[in-house]
Motif scaffolding. Structure first.
Motif, mmCIF file in Angstrom:
data_model
loop_
_atom_site.group_PDB
_atom_site.id
_atom_site.type_symbol
_atom_site.label_atom_id
_atom_site.label_comp_id
_atom_site.label_asym_id
_atom_site.label_seq_id
_atom_site.Cartn_x
_atom_site.Cartn_y
_atom_site.Cartn_z
ATOM 1 N N MET A 170 0.724 -1.064 -0.049
ATOM 2 C CA MET A 170 -0.023 -0.046 -0.009
ATOM 3 C C MET A 170 0.619 1.388 0.103
ATOM 4 S SD MET A 170 -1.640 -0.550 3.738
ATOM 5 C CE MET A 170 -1.499 -2.221 4.284
ATOM 6 N N VAL B 187 -4.056 4.033 0.362
ATOM 7 C CA VAL B 187 -4.829 4.009 1.695
ATOM 8 C C VAL B 187 -4.687 5.104 2.505
ATOM 9 C CG1 VAL B 187 -4.677 1.419 1.824
ATOM 10 C CG2 VAL B 187 -3.215 2.840 3.156
ATOM 11 N N SER B 188 -5.158 5.467 3.442
ATOM 12 C CA SER B 188 -4.889 6.723 4.113
ATOM 13 C C SER B 188 -3.622 6.427 5.312
ATOM 14 C CB SER B 188 -6.259 6.997 5.109
ATOM 15 O OG SER B 188 -6.632 6.039 6.050
ATOM 16 N N LEU B 189 -3.343 7.216 5.798
ATOM 17 C CA LEU B 189 -1.972 6.822 6.431
ATOM 18 C C LEU B 189 -2.660 6.316 8.028
ATOM 19 C CD1 LEU B 189 0.609 7.229 7.849
ATOM 20 C CD2 LEU B 189 0.157 9.660 8.516
ATOM 21 N N PRO B 190 -3.794 6.651 8.488
ATOM 22 C CA PRO B 190 -4.233 6.029 9.680
ATOM 23 C C PRO B 190 -4.548 4.564 9.429
ATOM 24 C CG PRO B 190 -5.517 8.023 9.387
ATOM 25 C CD PRO B 190 -4.678 8.022 8.226
ATOM 26 N N ALA B 191 -5.070 4.186 8.100
ATOM 27 C CA ALA B 191 -5.297 2.775 7.646
ATOM 28 C C ALA B 191 -3.863 1.953 7.664
ATOM 29 C CB ALA B 191 -6.079 2.842 6.469
ATOM 30 N N ARG C 84 -1.320 2.543 9.202
ATOM 31 C CA ARG C 84 -0.739 2.590 10.521
ATOM 32 C C ARG C 84 -1.540 1.393 11.164
ATOM 33 N NH1 ARG C 84 -0.831 7.975 12.410
ATOM 34 N NH2 ARG C 84 -3.092 7.517 12.829
ATOM 35 N N ALA C 85 -2.713 1.509 11.114
ATOM 36 C CA ALA C 85 -3.660 0.445 11.750
ATOM 37 C C ALA C 85 -3.158 -0.894 11.263
ATOM 38 C CB ALA C 85 -5.051 0.557 11.588
ATOM 39 N N ALA C 86 -3.040 -0.936 10.055
ATOM 40 C CA ALA C 86 -2.648 -2.396 9.394
ATOM 41 C C ALA C 86 -1.351 -2.841 10.231
ATOM 42 C CB ALA C 86 -2.520 -2.346 7.976
ATOM 43 N N VAL D 29 -9.056 -4.918 10.895
ATOM 44 C CA VAL D 29 -8.636 -3.609 10.421
ATOM 45 C C VAL D 29 -9.583 -3.273 9.209
ATOM 46 C CG1 VAL D 29 -6.865 -2.072 9.501
ATOM 47 C CG2 VAL D 29 -6.618 -3.769 11.464
ATOM 48 N N TRP E 200 -12.123 -0.131 8.467
ATOM 49 C CA TRP E 200 -11.911 0.862 7.480
ATOM 50 C C TRP E 200 -13.097 0.748 6.174
ATOM 51 C CZ3 TRP E 200 -8.483 1.536 11.322
ATOM 52 C CH2 TRP E 200 -7.855 2.707 11.646
ATOM 53 N N TYR F 177 -13.462 -1.636 4.006
ATOM 54 C CA TYR F 177 -13.153 -2.669 2.909
ATOM 55 C C TYR F 177 -14.084 -3.631 2.982
ATOM 56 C CZ TYR F 177 -8.926 0.041 2.331
ATOM 57 O OH TYR F 177 -8.218 1.279 2.277
ATOM 58 N N GLU G 33 -13.416 6.115 7.152
ATOM 59 C CA GLU G 33 -11.936 6.634 7.824
ATOM 60 C C GLU G 33 -12.242 6.791 9.216
ATOM 61 O OE1 GLU G 33 -9.123 6.334 6.811
ATOM 62 O OE2 GLU G 33 -9.495 6.000 4.893
ATOM 63 N N GLU H 158 -10.560 7.104 11.806
ATOM 64 C CA GLU H 158 -9.774 8.034 12.696
ATOM 65 C C GLU H 158 -9.671 9.112 12.001
ATOM 66 O OE1 GLU H 158 -5.813 6.067 13.484
ATOM 67 O OE2 GLU H 158 -6.842 4.217 14.411
ATOM 68 N N LEU I 18 -9.072 12.161 8.673
ATOM 69 C CA LEU I 18 -7.688 12.406 7.852
ATOM 70 C C LEU I 18 -7.341 13.552 8.151
ATOM 71 C CD1 LEU I 18 -9.208 11.114 4.468
ATOM 72 C CD2 LEU I 18 -7.581 9.850 5.918
ATOM 73 N N GLU J 8 -5.971 15.450 1.458
ATOM 74 C CA GLU J 8 -6.152 13.954 1.665
ATOM 75 C C GLU J 8 -7.602 13.258 1.472
ATOM 76 O OE1 GLU J 8 -3.892 12.823 5.291
ATOM 77 O OE2 GLU J 8 -4.208 10.641 4.732
ATOM 78 N N LEU K 215 -8.141 10.681 -1.848
ATOM 79 C CA LEU K 215 -8.943 9.363 -1.574
ATOM 80 C C LEU K 215 -10.154 9.371 -2.299
ATOM 81 C CD1 LEU K 215 -7.720 8.871 2.000
ATOM 82 C CD2 LEU K 215 -6.785 7.552 0.019
#
Lengths: 272, 359
Positions: A99, A121-125, A127-129, B78, B82, B84, B135, B137, B139, B144, B148
């Protein structure tokens, strides 16, 4: 007043052991007991009556050979550290391979995001992964295992990054690291790993000690001088790692990691 | 004497088709206009009940397209958090036909994502107002969010160009419209993010004619992505969590479901390439057995979902009913109704967030 530290670890324990032996007197007021076991044998234990006791024959054998004896009385220690145990940047390499996230320099240069192979993906995603991935590594699992049976302060030390020597070695297992470097994403990936490791450790009731900055090369690698001469975790000291090993650090690295640990322990832990 | 009823099949008569029928299988209830097989490329969207459809089809080995699959190394929990894998795109729940229509139009037009549809959360983080919970958490910047969203739209477009059958679950008639952009929102501003402005955010309760027009527009839009794409329309049996209509929530629910059901019926009557699946009837009709709701009387029980989806799959020859008999009905509701948080089969439903405001 002595601060009594118990260090548990897999093969990466050898670096701390070598550092400790090589620098007597460097950490006044600190005593260290090192207990090692390969693979996941440290998880094949239980805490009973305040003692960490091997629960399988293989774990018992490892304890006898590598500093654990018949078991460890946790009451004789003020804090526990977990060395290495797969809490390393390798987990972040897998995330980067799969990613990309906004803020990565490589993404800014990407001409066509729609055809990019890694998933955006987003940065939080991301990081969570990575936190979830780290949470399945031996070090975090061991922290959860210990936390269920003791209230002692608990730290997880970073496994060393791969040696920078791996980049110049064909088949050195550094394909992704090379790609990260070329993409210009190394600083961001390094920061993501340290942040995710802190979060994963905290979720397990532990603190995280990142790799000492002085030992890091190009953000995601370890300077070769901290890897040369690394030894194996063995009953006999000074048994060298095989030639070409790029995963294990030496005593100089271990000494710096002990410095970092001592810095965190002293303000946080009452000594005896 | 002859008359039109003389030669009708058994399914036309209540006595044979309902009262005297095998009400577990309901033979003849679903007669698909077109088949879904393992090779059929299916895309799904809709209100949160639609998540069951994607799951059931995948479990039956169907080819449910996913334009935004989670990265392979992302843990399942996760990925679910998110957004998915819930549908064929990471668009979250699409509760109204208008919302679906506008998404398709947005993708087709390809204009830059609109920064006016970026909401700020109480913690300062930002979300896409058109999918505010994917999302969790938030952005860090408007750019951003827009980047996305652009990626999301491109991926959904890629899916739609490959879709044979699009399954859309109608959930609600009530929605909030942003007067500045004209966009219908999945969640009222101020619930999880954004700031509610009564001059800007307008309550809409779509009527049958509007839902019908939106369904036709959806069908036309889908056909522009891929000629001949077929549609299956269904109506979620899940009642409203809350209504802003001024009615009692029970009558608001009945009104909303009646509007959606009528619009779906008219749409399918008009469009040969569309079909209707009676999720609503299978869960809410007294003749269908049950009760098929959890103790909160809102979420559909696991048994209810399994029964609905078994009938859907069986109608397409994808699976046969395997339960030997009707499952036991759930225990009667206690004096203290269960909360939605107690539901065992967790769906991702933004409208549940409204529950927190009930007094």
């Amino acid at each position: 007043m002595t601060l009594r530290l118990l260090v548990l670890g897999n093969s990466h324990l050898a670096a701390l052991s070598d550092g400790w032996r090589a620098h007597p007197g460097r950490w006044p007021g600190l005593s260290v007991r090192l207990v090692g076991a390969h693979d996941d044998l440290l998880l094949q234990t239980r805490i009973e009556g305040g003692h960490l006791i091997p629960a399988t024959a293989a774990a018992a054998e490892a304890f006898r050979r590598l500093g654990g004896g018949e078991g460890v009385d946790l009451a004789e220690h003020d804090a526990i550290a977990i060395a290495g145990c797969l809490v390393g940047l390798t987990s972040a390499e897998a995330i980067w391979a799969a990613m990309r996230w906004p803020g990565l320099p490589s993404l800014e240069r990407e001409a066509d995001l729609a055809t990019m192979a890694p998933v955006l993906v987003s940065l939080p995603a991301a990081r969570a992964a990575l936190v979830a991935r780290l949470s399945q590594r031996l070090g975090i699992r061991l922290a959860r295992h210990l936390r269920a049976g003791t209230d002692l302060p608990l730290w997880i030390t970073s496994q060393p990054r791969t040696s920078a020597a791996a980049l110049s070695r064909p088949g050195g297992g550094a394909r992704i690291l090379t790609a990260v470097q070329r993409a210009g994403d190394a600083p961001a990936l390094s920061a993501l790993f340290d942040e995710a490791a802190h979060l994963a450790a905290a979720a397990a009731g532990a603190g995280f000690v990142p790799q000492p900055a002085a030992t890091i090369a190009r953000h995601i690698l370890t300077a070769p001088r901290f890897m040369l001469g690394a030894n194996r975790l063995a009953q006999r000291p000074d048994l060298p790692q095989p030639p070409g090993d790029v995963m294990h650090a030496n005593g100089a690295w271990g000494a710096l990691m002990l410095d970092a640990l001592a810095d965190r322990l002293r303000p946080a832990v009452p000594a005896h | 004497m002859s008359h039109p009823y003389a030669d009708l099949p058994p399914r036309a008569f209540w006595k044979t088709a309902v009262a005297g029928a095998d009400r577990r299988r309901f033979p003849g209830l679903v007669a698909p206009r077109f088949a879904i097989g393992p090779a059929t490329r299916v895309a799904t969207a809709g209100s949160c009940f639609a998540q069951h459809i994607a799951r059931a089809l995948r479990a039956a080995g169907c080819h449910v397209l996913d334009g935004e699959p989670a990265p392979a190394v992302m843990a399942a929990d996760v990925a679910a958090r998110w957004g998915y894998g819930l549908y064929s795109g990471r668009y979250g729940n699409i509760y109204t036909a208008r919302q679906m229509r506008q998404l398709l139009e947005e993708i087709a037009q390809g204009a830059d994502p609109d920064p006016r549809l970026v909401w700020e959360r109480p913690d300062g983080r930002l979300v896409d107002a058109l999918r505010p919970t994917v999302e969790p958490e938030g952005l860090g910047s408007v750019d951003e969010v827009l980047l996305l969203r652009a990626w999301h739209r491109e991926r959904v477009a890629q899916v739609l160009r490959r879709t044979d059958v699009f399954i859309f679950t109608l959930g609600l008639t009530e929605a909030w419209e942003d007067a500045q952009t004209g966009r219908v929102l999945p969640l009222c501003p101020g619930v999880v993010a954004g700031t509610f402005d009564p001059a800007r955010h307008l309550f809409r309760n779509f009527r049958t004619s509007e839902v019908l027009a939106d369904l036709h527009a959806i069908h036309a839009a889908l056909g522009r992505f891929r000629a001949g794409m077929r549609m299956i329309v269904t109506v979620s049996p899940v009642p409203l969590t809350a209504t802003a209509s001024g009615q009692h929530v029970l009558t608001a629910t009945a009104w909303s479901k009646a509007v959606l059901r009528a619009a779906a019926g008219e749409f399918v009557a008009d469009v040969a390439g569309a079909d209707y699946f009676p999720s609503l009837e299978l869960v809410t009709q007294p003749a269908s057995g049950g009760p098929w709701f959890d103790a909160n009387l809102r979420t559909v029980s696991r048994q209810g979902v399994e029964r609905v989806m078994d009938i859907f799959l069986a109608a397409h020859g994808l699976s046969r009913l395997v339960a030997p008999e009707c499952p036991d009905p759930p225990p009667p509701a206690s004096d203290s109704p269960a909360t939605d948080a107690q539901d065992g089969d967790a769906l991702v439903c933004e409208d549940l967030l409204l529950q927190a405001f009930s007094r």
